[in-house]
Design an enzyme around this catalytic site. Structure first.
Site, PDB file in Angstrom:
ATOM      1  N   GLY A 159       0.828  -1.213   0.000  1.00 44.89           N
ATOM      2  CA  GLY A 159       0.000   0.000   0.000  1.00 44.89           C
ATOM      3  C   GLY A 159       0.858   1.257   0.000  1.00 44.89           C
ATOM      4  O   GLY A 159       2.090   1.185  -0.085  1.00 44.89           O
ATOM      5  N   ASP A 205      -4.618 -12.428   2.509  1.00 46.26           N
ATOM      6  CA  ASP A 205      -5.538 -11.582   3.266  1.00 46.26           C
ATOM      7  C   ASP A 205      -5.356 -11.912   4.748  1.00 46.26           C
ATOM      8  O   ASP A 205      -5.494 -13.087   5.137  1.00 46.26           O
ATOM      9  CB  ASP A 205      -6.978 -11.890   2.805  1.00 46.26           C
ATOM     10  CG  ASP A 205      -7.962 -10.850   3.285  1.00 46.26           C
ATOM     11  OD1 ASP A 205      -7.818 -10.397   4.440  1.00 46.26           O
ATOM     12  OD2 ASP A 205      -8.860 -10.486   2.508  1.00 46.26           O
ATOM     13  N   VAL A 206      -5.084 -10.896   5.570  1.00 44.57           N
ATOM     14  CA  VAL A 206      -4.777 -11.169   6.990  1.00 44.57           C
ATOM     15  C   VAL A 206      -5.968 -11.746   7.745  1.00 44.57           C
ATOM     16  O   VAL A 206      -5.796 -12.260   8.864  1.00 44.57           O
ATOM     17  CB  VAL A 206      -4.260  -9.902   7.725  1.00 44.57           C
ATOM     18  CG1 VAL A 206      -2.884  -9.503   7.236  1.00 44.57           C
ATOM     19  CG2 VAL A 206      -5.247  -8.743   7.607  1.00 44.57           C
ATOM     20  N   LEU A 220      -0.066  -3.186   9.187  1.00 51.74           N
ATOM     21  CA  LEU A 220      -0.702  -2.012   8.574  1.00 51.74           C
ATOM     22  C   LEU A 220      -1.999  -2.375   7.839  1.00 51.74           C
ATOM     23  O   LEU A 220      -2.795  -1.498   7.527  1.00 51.74           O
ATOM     24  CB  LEU A 220       0.252  -1.366   7.551  1.00 51.74           C
ATOM     25  CG  LEU A 220       1.353  -0.433   8.051  1.00 51.74           C
ATOM     26  CD1 LEU A 220       2.414  -1.212   8.820  1.00 51.74           C
ATOM     27  CD2 LEU A 220       2.022   0.297   6.894  1.00 51.74           C
ATOM     28  N   LYS A 252       2.739 -14.080  18.887  1.00 51.83           N
ATOM     29  CA  LYS A 252       2.875 -14.858  20.123  1.00 51.83           C
ATOM     30  C   LYS A 252       3.672 -16.140  19.859  1.00 51.83           C
ATOM     31  O   LYS A 252       4.574 -16.494  20.614  1.00 51.83           O
ATOM     32  CB  LYS A 252       1.482 -15.198  20.657  1.00 51.83           C
ATOM     33  CG  LYS A 252       1.509 -15.797  22.020  1.00 51.83           C
ATOM     34  CD  LYS A 252       0.178 -15.725  22.710  1.00 51.83           C
ATOM     35  CE  LYS A 252       0.322 -16.296  24.107  1.00 51.83           C
ATOM     36  NZ  LYS A 252      -0.632 -17.319  24.411  1.00 51.83           N
ATOM     37  N   TYR A 292     -14.309   1.557  10.783  1.00 52.70           N
ATOM     38  CA  TYR A 292     -12.860   1.814  10.847  1.00 52.70           C
ATOM     39  C   TYR A 292     -12.462   2.257  12.258  1.00 52.70           C
ATOM     40  O   TYR A 292     -11.565   1.671  12.872  1.00 52.70           O
ATOM     41  CB  TYR A 292     -12.506   2.892   9.825  1.00 52.70           C
ATOM     42  CG  TYR A 292     -11.033   3.192   9.698  1.00 52.70           C
ATOM     43  CD1 TYR A 292     -10.145   2.244   9.211  1.00 52.70           C
ATOM     44  CD2 TYR A 292     -10.529   4.450  10.039  1.00 52.70           C
ATOM     45  CE1 TYR A 292      -8.792   2.530   9.068  1.00 52.70           C
ATOM     46  CE2 TYR A 292      -9.179   4.741   9.890  1.00 52.70           C
ATOM     47  CZ  TYR A 292      -8.314   3.787   9.405  1.00 52.70           C
ATOM     48  OH  TYR A 292      -6.978   4.075   9.261  1.00 52.70           O
ATOM     49  N   TYR A 306      -3.287  -8.856  24.788  1.00 52.78           N
ATOM     50  CA  TYR A 306      -2.239  -9.856  24.524  1.00 52.78           C
ATOM     51  C   TYR A 306      -0.968  -9.516  25.289  1.00 52.78           C
ATOM     52  O   TYR A 306      -0.286 -10.407  25.790  1.00 52.78           O
ATOM     53  CB  TYR A 306      -1.944  -9.943  23.013  1.00 52.78           C
ATOM     54  CG  TYR A 306      -2.714 -11.042  22.320  1.00 52.78           C
ATOM     55  CD1 TYR A 306      -4.069 -10.909  22.048  1.00 52.78           C
ATOM     56  CD2 TYR A 306      -2.079 -12.219  21.943  1.00 52.78           C
ATOM     57  CE1 TYR A 306      -4.775 -11.913  21.406  1.00 52.78           C
ATOM     58  CE2 TYR A 306      -2.782 -13.240  21.299  1.00 52.78           C
ATOM     59  CZ  TYR A 306      -4.117 -13.077  21.031  1.00 52.78           C
ATOM     60  OH  TYR A 306      -4.812 -14.081  20.407  1.00 52.78           O
ATOM     61  N   THR A 322      -1.820  11.626   6.444  1.00 54.85           N
ATOM     62  CA  THR A 322      -0.494  11.468   5.813  1.00 54.85           C
ATOM     63  C   THR A 322      -0.641  11.553   4.294  1.00 54.85           C
ATOM     64  O   THR A 322      -1.644  11.088   3.745  1.00 54.85           O
ATOM     65  CB  THR A 322       0.096  10.091   6.211  1.00 54.85           C
ATOM     66  OG1 THR A 322       0.078   9.989   7.636  1.00 54.85           O
ATOM     67  CG2 THR A 322       1.526   9.927   5.719  1.00 54.85           C
ATOM     68  N   ARG A 333      -9.077  10.632  -0.599  1.00 53.16           N
ATOM     69  CA  ARG A 333      -8.853  11.544   0.524  1.00 53.16           C
ATOM     70  C   ARG A 333      -8.509  12.936   0.015  1.00 53.16           C
ATOM     71  O   ARG A 333      -8.243  13.133  -1.171  1.00 53.16           O
ATOM     72  CB  ARG A 333      -7.739  11.003   1.430  1.00 53.16           C
ATOM     73  CG  ARG A 333      -8.277   9.975   2.397  1.00 53.16           C
ATOM     74  CD  ARG A 333      -7.221   9.386   3.289  1.00 53.16           C
ATOM     75  NE  ARG A 333      -6.427   8.398   2.591  1.00 53.16           N
ATOM     76  CZ  ARG A 333      -5.591   7.565   3.185  1.00 53.16           C
ATOM     77  NH1 ARG A 333      -5.437   7.613   4.492  1.00 53.16           N
ATOM     78  NH2 ARG A 333      -4.893   6.683   2.492  1.00 53.16           N
TER      79      ARG A 333
HETATM   80  O1  LIG Z   1     -12.564  15.729  -1.974  1.00 53.84           O
HETATM   81  C1  LIG Z   1     -12.550  15.912  -0.728  1.00 53.84           C
HETATM   82  C2  LIG Z   1     -12.094  14.932   0.167  1.00 53.84           C
HETATM   83  C3  LIG Z   1     -12.141  15.195   1.515  1.00 53.84           C
HETATM   84  N1  LIG Z   1     -12.607  16.377   1.974  1.00 53.84           N
HETATM   85  C4  LIG Z   1     -12.605  16.709   3.410  1.00 53.84           C
HETATM   86  O2  LIG Z   1     -11.260  16.762   3.862  1.00 53.84           O
HETATM   87  C5  LIG Z   1     -11.161  16.326   5.206  1.00 53.84           C
HETATM   88  C6  LIG Z   1     -10.155  15.227   5.300  1.00 53.84           C
HETATM   89  O3  LIG Z   1     -10.708  14.073   4.701  1.00 53.84           O
HETATM   90  P1  LIG Z   1      -9.867  12.797   4.312  1.00 53.84           P
HETATM   91  O4  LIG Z   1     -10.800  11.938   3.546  1.00 53.84           O
HETATM   92  O5  LIG Z   1      -8.621  13.171   3.661  1.00 53.84           O
HETATM   93  O6  LIG Z   1      -9.456  12.079   5.662  1.00 53.84           O
HETATM   94  P2  LIG Z   1     -10.113  12.055   7.110  1.00 53.84           P
HETATM   95  O7  LIG Z   1      -9.371  13.037   7.934  1.00 53.84           O
HETATM   96  O8  LIG Z   1     -11.578  12.204   7.079  1.00 53.84           O
HETATM   97  O9  LIG Z   1      -9.821  10.577   7.556  1.00 53.84           O
HETATM   98  C7  LIG Z   1      -8.480  10.141   7.643  1.00 53.84           C
HETATM   99  O10 LIG Z   1      -8.043  10.371   8.911  1.00 53.84           O
HETATM  100  C8  LIG Z   1      -6.806   9.915   9.326  1.00 53.84           C
HETATM  101  C9  LIG Z   1      -6.353   8.611   8.783  1.00 53.84           C
HETATM  102  O11 LIG Z   1      -6.069   7.668   9.794  1.00 53.84           O
HETATM  103  C10 LIG Z   1      -7.214   8.021   7.732  1.00 53.84           C
HETATM  104  O12 LIG Z   1      -6.413   7.914   6.624  1.00 53.84           O
HETATM  105  C11 LIG Z   1      -8.441   8.687   7.301  1.00 53.84           C
HETATM  106  O13 LIG Z   1      -9.507   8.024   7.881  1.00 53.84           O
HETATM  107  C12 LIG Z   1     -12.547  15.926   5.611  1.00 53.84           C
HETATM  108  O14 LIG Z   1     -13.163  16.978   6.293  1.00 53.84           O
HETATM  109  C13 LIG Z   1     -13.279  15.695   4.312  1.00 53.84           C
HETATM  110  O15 LIG Z   1     -14.657  15.898   4.379  1.00 53.84           O
HETATM  111  C14 LIG Z   1     -13.040  17.342   1.083  1.00 53.84           C
HETATM  112  O16 LIG Z   1     -13.463  18.434   1.486  1.00 53.84           O
HETATM  113  N2  LIG Z   1     -13.013  17.066  -0.240  1.00 53.84           N
END
Ligand SMILES: O=c1ccn([C@@H]2O[C@H](COP(=O)(O)OP(=O)(O)O[C@H]3OC[C@@H](O)[C@H](O)[C@H]3O)[C@@H](O)[C@H]2O)c(=O)[nH]1
Length: 487
Positions: A159, A205-206, A220, A252, A292, A306, A322, A333
């Site tokens: 990933g 697949d884990v 991860l 373990k 999640y 554990y 990130t 994201r």
């Molecule tokens: O096209 C977009 C995508 C996202 N967003 C907004 O941008 C913000 C960030 O959204 P992302 O989808 O990037 O990620 P989120 O912060 O919601 O979730 C992330 O959080 C931390 C990590 O552990 C995960 O990778 C993920 O769940 C949110 O408010 C979302 O609504 C937009 O405004 N437009």
């Protein structure tokens, strides 16, 4: 004709009758012959063949009465013999012994080819024999002593984050095993290591158990982008629960130290800001993000159960937002969406009013943090993130200017349970690990934009993954939405 028929009838009667002057036999014979005729117009095939082969007095009589038949049969046999003779001399005819000979030669040729491939060094093979998946030159790796070299397992290693971690571990000189089911991971992320003697890639697949011999486990594996983890919530829950249990079982059995990549999402929509590790969070347990958030929360619970019960060594990293190269173009994201939209001149889509905040770290900093945590004595959960905080609206402006884009910024409906603010308190990481981020968001963006421009060049167009892709999968429709398929 008439004479012959009569002759035949007479002779057949003679044959039957003549076979036995015993009345029992002659009485039984007609009954045997008439019964099949009641069932079908002709006697059954098996019986007919049997009668032809059988040299009964009756058939002997028939042959003797057809004296012309013998020369005809002899003639046919002669023609057949001549035909076989000419066929055997022609190119089309291949005897069975010749076929066997040809097969043996081919098998021998292939075995020799495989043996010579095995004997050669993988990186010295001509490229057409290695196939396109094997890199020409591996990145340099340290030459660790046997004592220091570890067998390190990275689940989700193909990933975005996993593949960067694999790079670092390989360069350090460890033996690295990658497990990935390729739901969001891509083989091309680790392609440059394929064929290296210290690198092993396993499609797995884990959620299913696996037996391996390892010294450390970085766990991860789990889709991390909201549209990906909400696409099949049940699978996401299984990955975080059953998948983590399986890895704990492996840790373990082997005595390996195990690190779980947890998330800032365990804090939910936080009422404490910035978030410290001591904060218990504010998560909706039945909302769309729960698969999640709650999955990772119970995974943390299992790690410490554990540790307490099994005298195991566990580490938990709570990762904040990130970004960096190798993000999936359909990741969905905010960083990848805004960059993809901006470089193509498409509308930059803000969900909600854009006042919500996020803090972004570059992937190299995260990888350093994970390795520091794994190899440190501190075993409680640790935030790994960059406290550089932006509103989503300001971040859209930053991406627009960094890409010199003419895109329009538009506002769409907000998504359910979207956290209003998020920023890590990294005091603990600084104190316990001596870690803090070193890459400025703007510098990280330069690398990430360069990467997405390259991806765009290869694919022609990238359609960003919108909020619709978050809809849980309908089991009646097994076909995944287009956005989740690899480009
Ligand atoms: O096209 C977009 C995508 C996202 N967003 C907004 O941008 C913000 C960030 O959204 P992302 O989808 O990037 O990620 P989120 O912060 O919601 O979730 C992330 O959080 C931390 C990590 O552990 C995960 O990778 C993920 O769940 C949110 O408010 C979302 O609504 C937009 O405004 N437009």
């Amino acid at each position: 004709m008439l004479n012959r028929k009569t002759e035949w009838k007479t002779s057949s009667r003679q044959a039957v009758g003549g076979a036995g002057n015993e009345p029992a036999a002659s009485a039984a014979a007609p009954r045997r012959r008439t019964l099949p005729r009641l069932l079908s117009s002709s006697p059954p095939r098996r019986k007919r063949r049997h009668r032809l082969l059988e040299m009964t007095p009756r058939s002997a009589h028939v042959i003797s009465t057809r004296s012309w038949a013998m020369p005809v049969i002899m003639c046919l046999l002669g023609i057949l013999t001549v035909k076989v003779f000419f066929l055997s001399r022609s190119d089309e005819y291949v005897s069975s012994s010749r076929v066997q000979e040809m097969v043996e030669v081919e098998v021998q040729r292939r075995v020799q080819q495989q043996v010579s491939l095995l004997n050669s060094e993988p990186h010295t093979l001509p490229s057409e024999e290695r196939g396109p998946a094997v890199a020409n030159n591996f990145p340099p790796t340290a030459d660790l002593s046997e004592k220091d070299r570890m067998r390190v397992l990275v689940t989700g290693g193909a990933g975005f984050v996993g593949s960067h971690l694999v790079d670092a571990l390989m360069k350090m000189g460890h033996d690295v095993i990658v497990l990935d089911n390729f739901f969001t991971g891509r083989q091309k992320n680790v392609q440059h290591w394929i064929g290296h003697p210290s690198f092993h890639l396993i499609t797995h697949d884990v959620v299913e158990p696996i037996k391996l011999e390892v010294d450390q486990i970085y766990h991860l594996a789990c889709p991390a982008s909201p549209p990906h983890y909400q696409y099949n919530p049940i699978k996401t829950i299984k990955t975080s629960t059953q998948g983590t249990l399986n890895m704990l079982g492996l840790a373990k059995r082997t005595g390996a130290r195990m690190l779980l990549t947890s998330t800032s999402e365990v804090y939910g929509d936080p009422e404490e800001h910035p978030q410290r590790e001591t904060y218990w969070g504010n998560v909706n347990p039945i909302g769309p993000r729960a698969c999640y958030d709650e999955g990772k929360r119970v995974a943390e619970t299992m790690m410490y159960a554990y540790e307490n019960q099994g005298e195991m060594e566990v580490r938990v990293a709570r990762i904040f937002n990130t970004f960096g190269p190798r993000m999936h173009p359909n990741d969905g994201r905010v960083v990848s969406n805004f960059i993809i939209q901006a470089i193509q001149g498409k509308d930059i889509t803000i969900y909600g009013d854009g006042s919500q905040t996020r803090s972004f770290q570059y992937v190299d900093d995260l990888v350093r943090g994970l390795i520091a945590l794994m190899n440190n004595n501190y075993s409680g959960p640790v935030n790994i993130g960059n406290p550089d905080e932006y509103t989503v609206k300001d971040f859209a402006e930053l991406i627009k200017s960094s890409t010199e884009s003419t895109s329009k910024i538009i506002f769409m409906d907000g998504t359910k349970d979207d956290p209003n603010k998020r920023k890590p308190d990294i005091t603990l990481a600084k104190k316990e690990l001596g870690w803090e981020p070193t890459v400025a968001v703007k510098d990280g963006l330069v690398e990430t934009i360069k990467y997405f421009r390259g991806e765009l060049k290869k694919t022609g167009e990238i359609i960003p993954t919108g909020p619709d892709a978050s809809k849980p999968r309908n089991f009646a429709d097994p076909d995944p939405p287009r956005q989740l398929r690899s480009p």
